[in-house]
Design a protein around this motif. Structure first.
Motif, PDB file in Angstrom:
ATOM      1  N   THR A   1       1.827  19.641 -24.608  1.00  0.00           N
ATOM      2  CA  THR A   1       2.573  20.120 -23.651  1.00  0.00           C
ATOM      3  C   THR A   1       4.018  19.712 -23.424  1.00  0.00           C
ATOM      4  O   THR A   1       4.293  18.563 -23.705  1.00  0.00           O
ATOM      5  CB  THR A   1       1.754  19.226 -22.139  1.00  0.00           C
ATOM      6  OG1 THR A   1       0.491  19.882 -22.358  1.00  0.00           O
ATOM      7  CG2 THR A   1       2.505  19.863 -20.924  1.00  0.00           C
ATOM      8  N   THR A   2       4.756  20.723 -23.255  1.00  0.00           N
ATOM      9  CA  THR A   2       6.223  20.441 -22.942  1.00  0.00           C
ATOM     10  C   THR A   2       6.875  20.695 -21.732  1.00  0.00           C
ATOM     11  O   THR A   2       6.554  21.837 -21.103  1.00  0.00           O
ATOM     12  CB  THR A   2       7.095  21.371 -24.055  1.00  0.00           C
ATOM     13  OG1 THR A   2       6.587  20.914 -25.328  1.00  0.00           O
ATOM     14  CG2 THR A   2       8.451  21.111 -23.926  1.00  0.00           C
ATOM     15  N   ILE A   3       7.510  19.496 -21.135  1.00  0.00           N
ATOM     16  CA  ILE A   3       7.944  19.717 -19.461  1.00  0.00           C
ATOM     17  C   ILE A   3       9.286  19.838 -19.735  1.00  0.00           C
ATOM     18  O   ILE A   3       9.914  18.662 -20.283  1.00  0.00           O
ATOM     19  CB  ILE A   3       7.394  18.532 -18.867  1.00  0.00           C
ATOM     20  CG1 ILE A   3       5.628  18.447 -19.058  1.00  0.00           C
ATOM     21  CG2 ILE A   3       7.887  18.650 -17.400  1.00  0.00           C
ATOM     22  CD1 ILE A   3       5.368  17.324 -18.153  1.00  0.00           C
ATOM     23  N   GLU A   4      10.063  20.792 -19.349  1.00  0.00           N
ATOM     24  CA  GLU A   4      11.487  21.036 -19.548  1.00  0.00           C
ATOM     25  C   GLU A   4      12.442  20.058 -18.668  1.00  0.00           C
ATOM     26  O   GLU A   4      11.777  19.711 -17.562  1.00  0.00           O
ATOM     27  CB  GLU A   4      11.807  22.471 -19.252  1.00  0.00           C
ATOM     28  CG  GLU A   4      11.244  23.491 -19.901  1.00  0.00           C
ATOM     29  CD  GLU A   4      11.646  23.276 -21.843  1.00  0.00           C
ATOM     30  OE1 GLU A   4      12.974  23.028 -21.663  1.00  0.00           O
ATOM     31  OE2 GLU A   4      10.902  23.626 -22.585  1.00  0.00           O
ATOM     32  N   ASP A   5      13.237  19.656 -19.037  1.00  0.00           N
ATOM     33  CA  ASP A   5      14.255  18.921 -18.370  1.00  0.00           C
ATOM     34  C   ASP A   5      14.498  19.161 -17.126  1.00  0.00           C
ATOM     35  O   ASP A   5      14.462  18.533 -16.001  1.00  0.00           O
ATOM     36  CB  ASP A   5      15.634  18.807 -19.006  1.00  0.00           C
ATOM     37  CG  ASP A   5      15.501  17.818 -20.539  1.00  0.00           C
ATOM     38  OD1 ASP A   5      14.308  17.625 -20.786  1.00  0.00           O
ATOM     39  OD2 ASP A   5      16.476  17.674 -20.856  1.00  0.00           O
ATOM     40  N   PRO A   6      14.607  20.528 -16.686  1.00  0.00           N
ATOM     41  CA  PRO A   6      14.918  21.023 -15.298  1.00  0.00           C
ATOM     42  C   PRO A   6      13.657  20.714 -14.365  1.00  0.00           C
ATOM     43  O   PRO A   6      13.941  20.644 -13.051  1.00  0.00           O
ATOM     44  CB  PRO A   6      15.119  22.540 -15.401  1.00  0.00           C
ATOM     45  CG  PRO A   6      15.869  22.605 -16.546  1.00  0.00           C
ATOM     46  CD  PRO A   6      15.106  21.678 -17.565  1.00  0.00           C
ATOM     47  N   VAL A   7      12.433  20.641 -14.905  1.00  0.00           N
ATOM     48  CA  VAL A   7      11.437  20.758 -14.066  1.00  0.00           C
ATOM     49  C   VAL A   7      11.443  18.998 -13.946  1.00  0.00           C
ATOM     50  O   VAL A   7      11.083  18.628 -12.632  1.00  0.00           O
ATOM     51  CB  VAL A   7      10.176  21.077 -14.709  1.00  0.00           C
ATOM     52  CG1 VAL A   7       8.854  20.454 -14.188  1.00  0.00           C
ATOM     53  CG2 VAL A   7      10.091  22.498 -15.166  1.00  0.00           C
TER      54      VAL A   7
ATOM     55  N   THR B   1      18.160  20.006  -7.825  1.00  0.00           N
ATOM     56  CA  THR B   1      18.420  19.255  -9.000  1.00  0.00           C
ATOM     57  C   THR B   1      19.869  18.553  -8.759  1.00  0.00           C
ATOM     58  O   THR B   1      20.498  17.783  -9.426  1.00  0.00           O
ATOM     59  CB  THR B   1      18.286  19.953 -10.292  1.00  0.00           C
ATOM     60  OG1 THR B   1      19.063  21.018 -10.213  1.00  0.00           O
ATOM     61  CG2 THR B   1      16.650  20.529 -10.752  1.00  0.00           C
TER      62      THR B   1
ATOM     63  N   GLU C   1      16.913  12.702 -18.797  1.00  0.00           N
ATOM     64  CA  GLU C   1      16.716  12.767 -20.424  1.00  0.00           C
ATOM     65  C   GLU C   1      15.274  12.599 -20.688  1.00  0.00           C
ATOM     66  O   GLU C   1      14.759  11.489 -20.281  1.00  0.00           O
ATOM     67  CB  GLU C   1      17.561  11.488 -21.050  1.00  0.00           C
ATOM     68  CG  GLU C   1      17.814  11.534 -22.650  1.00  0.00           C
ATOM     69  CD  GLU C   1      18.586  10.400 -23.178  1.00  0.00           C
ATOM     70  OE1 GLU C   1      18.404  10.130 -24.490  1.00  0.00           O
ATOM     71  OE2 GLU C   1      19.303  10.049 -22.686  1.00  0.00           O
TER      72      GLU C   1
END
Length: 145
Positions: free
Chosen positions: A23-29, A68, A74
């Motif tokens: 599972t990858t959770i992107e920085d903007p999320v 945001t 990070e």
């Protein structure tokens, strides 16, 4: 059709810890979740610095709020670090508000994102006075006639 019993639906128990994949959770999320958590804290008037708040006011007027704004993150493999800039409401105790923002973001990162938190840095860059709202609403008197 006979009067016999209908077959029962078979349910398999799946051990989610043994499933392959990533599972990858992107920085903007992550930044959006941190921004929402910070905005919910009592004593926080807004997020972001002066220029970001001006842009944010325009976006709010267009019903396009940037959740945001004032948040940078990070994201690593197992940890996240968050920097957030807030405007506090006067006369809220600034250290208390910053501590509550830090706690809210820690909980959101742990509970919603599922990652450990390396650090949450809170910068208070302004204090909103209730009189600021009335001054903006009143037209300025002309200095010359």
């Amino acid at each position: 059709m006979t009067g016999g019993a209908q077959p029962k639906a078979q349910t398999d128990v799946v051990d989610v810890n043994r499933l392959d994949g990533r599972t990858t959770i992107e920085d903007p999320v992550v930044a959006k979740i941190a921004g929402i958590a910070a905005r919910e804290v009592d004593g926080v008037y807004a997020l972001g610095g002066g220029a970001a708040r001006v842009v944010g006011t325009i976006r709010d007027a267009l019903n396009s709020t940037d959740l945001t704004q004032g948040v940078s993150v990070e994201v690593g493999e197992k940890q996240v670090a968050v920097d957030v800039t807030i405007v506090a409401e006067y006369p809220a105790a600034l250290q208390t508000v910053a501590g509550n923002v830090r706690t809210a973001i820690y909980q959101a990162m742990r509970d919603l994102v599922g990652m450990d938190v390396a650090e949450v840095n809170v910068t208070v860059n302004d204090v909103h006075l209730p009189s600021d709202d009335t001054q903006e609403a009143e037209p300025q008197a002309r200095r010359v006639q």
